[in-house]
Design an enzyme around this catalytic site. Structure first.
Site: not given
Ligand code: GDP
Ligand code: IMO
Ligand code: MG
Length: 421
Positions: A13, A16, A40-41, A221
Site C-alpha cells: 500500500d 504503487k 488493491g492499487h 504487496q
C-alpha cells in the site's frame, strides 16, 4: 531495452498504482509479475478514482500494452467484476490487456481453504485478505494447480478433480462453508477470460525487449511481505522483491534496468505481524485519519507508525533499488516533530541491521526532526519544498545511499513531483 521494476519497500500500500500510472507514458508495456487480487492499487485522476486488483495500473494511459504475467495468480470471478466495472466506465480492455497462459487460477475452493486455514490458526492468524492466494501458490508449487491456458481444454473436468481434493481438505479442517456462494460467477468468469488473448507472455516480453521496446514491471504487496525476506510467517505467498520480476515474467536478470523502490514517508501495515515503529497513541490515529489509512481491498484500518530506516535499508539492499519514490509526504504535515527509527534496541543490544526476528519488547531508536507543518498538496516543484522537507529527504538519501527522484504530495496523478537527479 530494459525492464524497469517498481516495487513496494514496506508492507504494501505504498502507492504503487498511482506511480505506475504516472510513469506509464514513458513505457511501451506494463506487466504485473506476482500476487493477485490481494492487491488493491488506487489511481486518482480527473476527479475519478479506481482501485485495481488483478489488472495492471497502466490501462488508463492510452493504448499501452498491459500484461498479467505468469507469476500472477488470477481469480476469474474478481477479474470479471473488475473488467465489467471498467467497461461501464467506458474502458474496454480486450485490445490492450493480455494474459499469460502460465498464470495460475484462483478457484472458489482455494478461497474456502484460505478461510479454513486462517480460522484454524485462531489467535496466530496472518490476517490474510482471504482471496485464496496462499492455497493457490501452494497448489502451484505442489504441482496440482490449474493455469489460465487450461481453460481452453477441459477446464470443467480439471476443476472437478481439484475441487474434490480441496473439499476433503476443508472437511479435515471442520470448516463450515457455502460452496454455492463461493462458486457463483465462476462459469461467467471463465467465459470472460476466454474473450481475452491468452499469450505465452515470456516469449512476447522477450520479443518486446529485442525490438527495443521498454517494459515497466509493477510489483504488488511489499518487500516486508515477501515469502523469503518478509516478517515470516506474517507474509504473502510470493516473491515480491525485484528478483521475483524475472521469475514472474520470464525475463533474464541482466535485462533489469532501473529499480524504483517506493515507500511512504511513514509506515503502515494491514494484517497481523511485527511492526517495530507502530504507534498506539494519538499520533498513530492522526496518521490514519490524515492518510485515510484503510485497506483498498478489505477496508480494514491500517496500523500506522514512523518511518523505519532499518527496514527500509534492508529493502533497498535486497532489491538493488536505484531510485527512491517517497509517497504521502502531505500526511505528515500535521506533526511538529517527525521521528525516524535508525536502529532497534533488543535487550541490551542496539542493532542497525534488520534481524532474523522482530521480537516483542524491541524498541526503536529514534532520530527526531522538525516537521514542515504546512500544506504541501498544491506544490508543483521541488523548489517550493519547505526546508524541513528538504532536510527529511536529504537524511533518507544519505542513510540509504539512493536518490529520491519522485515525491508525492497527494493522491491525484497531478500531485507528483519528479526531481531530476
Ligand atoms: P498500492 O497498493 O501500493 O497501490 O497503494 P494503495 O492504493 O493500496 O494505497 C495508497 C493510498 O494512498 C491510496 O488511497 C492512494 O490514493 C493514496 N495516495 C497515494 N499517494 C498519496 C499521497 O502522496 N498523498 C496522499 N494523501 N494519499 C496518497
Ligand atoms: P498491495 O499490492 C497490504 C497482507 C495481508 C496479510 C498478508 C497475507 O495493495 O500493496 P494474503 O492475502 O496475501 O495471504 O495476505 O499480506 N497483504 C497486503 N497488505 N497491501 C497488499 O497489497 C497486500 N497483499 C497482502 O493483509 O497481512
Ligand atoms: Mg494496496
Amino acid at each position: 531495452m530494459k525492464v524497469d521494476v517498481l516495487l513496494g519497500l514496506q508492507w504494501g500500500d505504498e502507492g504503487k498504482g498511482k506511480v505506475v500510472d504516472v510513469l506509464t507514458p514513458k513505457y511501451d508495456v506494463v506487466t504485473r509479475f506476482q500476487g493477485g487480487p490481494n492487491a488493491g492499487h488506487t489511481l486518482e485522476f480527473e476527479g475519478k478514482k479506481f482501485v485495481l486488483h488483478n489488472i495492471p495500473s497502466g490501462i488508463f494511459q492510452g493504448n499501452k500494452v498491459n500484461i498479467i504475467g505468469n507469476g500472477v495468480v488470477l481469480d476469474p470471478i474478481i477479474f470479471k467484476q473488475e473488467t465489467d466495472e471498467l467497461k461501464k466506465q467506458g474502458i474496454d480492455l480486450t485490445e490492450k490487456l493480455f494474459i499469460s497462459k502460465k498464470a495460475h487460477l484462483i478457484l472458489p475452493t482455494h478461497r474456502i481453504l484460505d478461510a479454513a486455514s486462517e480460522a484454524a490458526k485462531g489467535k496466530t492468524k496472518i490476517g490474510s485478505t482471504l482471496k485464496g492466494i496462499g492455497p493457490t501458490y501452494m497448489d502451484k508449487t505442489g504441482r496440482n494447480g490449474i493455469r489460465v491456458g487450461d481453460i481452453l481444454n477441459d477446464f470443467d473436468k480439471k476443476y472437478a478433480a481439484l475441487r474434490e481434493k480441496h473439499l476433503q481438505l476443508i472437511e479435515m479442517y471442520g470448516f463450515e462453508y457455502n460452496l454455492e456462494e463461493y462458486e457463483e460467477g465462476l462459469k461467467e468468469g471463465i467465459e470472460t477470460l476466454k474473450q481475452f488473448t491468452l499469450i505465452d507472455s515470456e516469449l512476447e516480453l522477450n520479443r518486446y525487449l529485442k525490438n527495443g521496446q521498454s517494459i515497466l514491471a509493477e510489483g504488488a504487496q511489499g518487500t516486508l511481505l515477501d515469502i523469503d525476506f518478509g516478517s515470516y510467517p506474517f507474509v504473502t505467498s510470493s516473491n515480491t522483491v525485484c528478483a521475483g520480476a524475472c521469475i514472474g515474467m520470464g525475463v533474464p536478470p541482466r535485462s533489469i534496468g532501473e529499480v524504483y523502490g517506493i515507500f511512504k514517508a511513514y509506515c503502515t501495515r494491514v494484517g497481523a505481524g511485527p511492526f517495530p515503529t507502530e504507534l498506539f497513541d494519538e499520533d498513530g490515529e492522526r496518521m490514519r485519519k490524515n492518510g485515510n489509512e484503510f485497506g483498498s481491498t478489505t477496508g480494514r484500518p491500517r496500523r500506522c507508525g514512523w518511518l523505519d530506516l532499518v527496514a527500509l535499508k534492508y529493502s533497498v539492499m535486497i532489491n538493488g533499488v536505484s531510485r527512491l519514490i517517497m509517497m504521502k509526504s502531505d500526511v505528515l504535515s500535521c506533526f511538529d516533530t517527525i521521528k525516524i527509527a535508525t536502529a532497534y534496541k533488543i535487550g541490551n543490544d542496539v542493532v542497525e541491521e534488520f534481524p532474523f526476528e522482530l521480537p516483542e519488547g524491541l524498541e526503536p531508536v529514534y532520530k527526531e526532526m522538525p516537521g514542515w507543518n504546512c500544506d504541501l498538496t498544491a506544490i508543483k516543484s521541488e523548489d517550493d519544498f519547505p526546508a524541513e522537507l528538504k532536510n527529511y529527504i536529504r537524511f533518507i538519501e544519505e542513510e540509504t545511499g539512493v536518490p529520491i527522484t519522485i515525491v508525492s504530495v497527494g493522491p491525484d496523478r497531478e500531485q507528483t513531483i519528479q526531481i531530476e537527479k
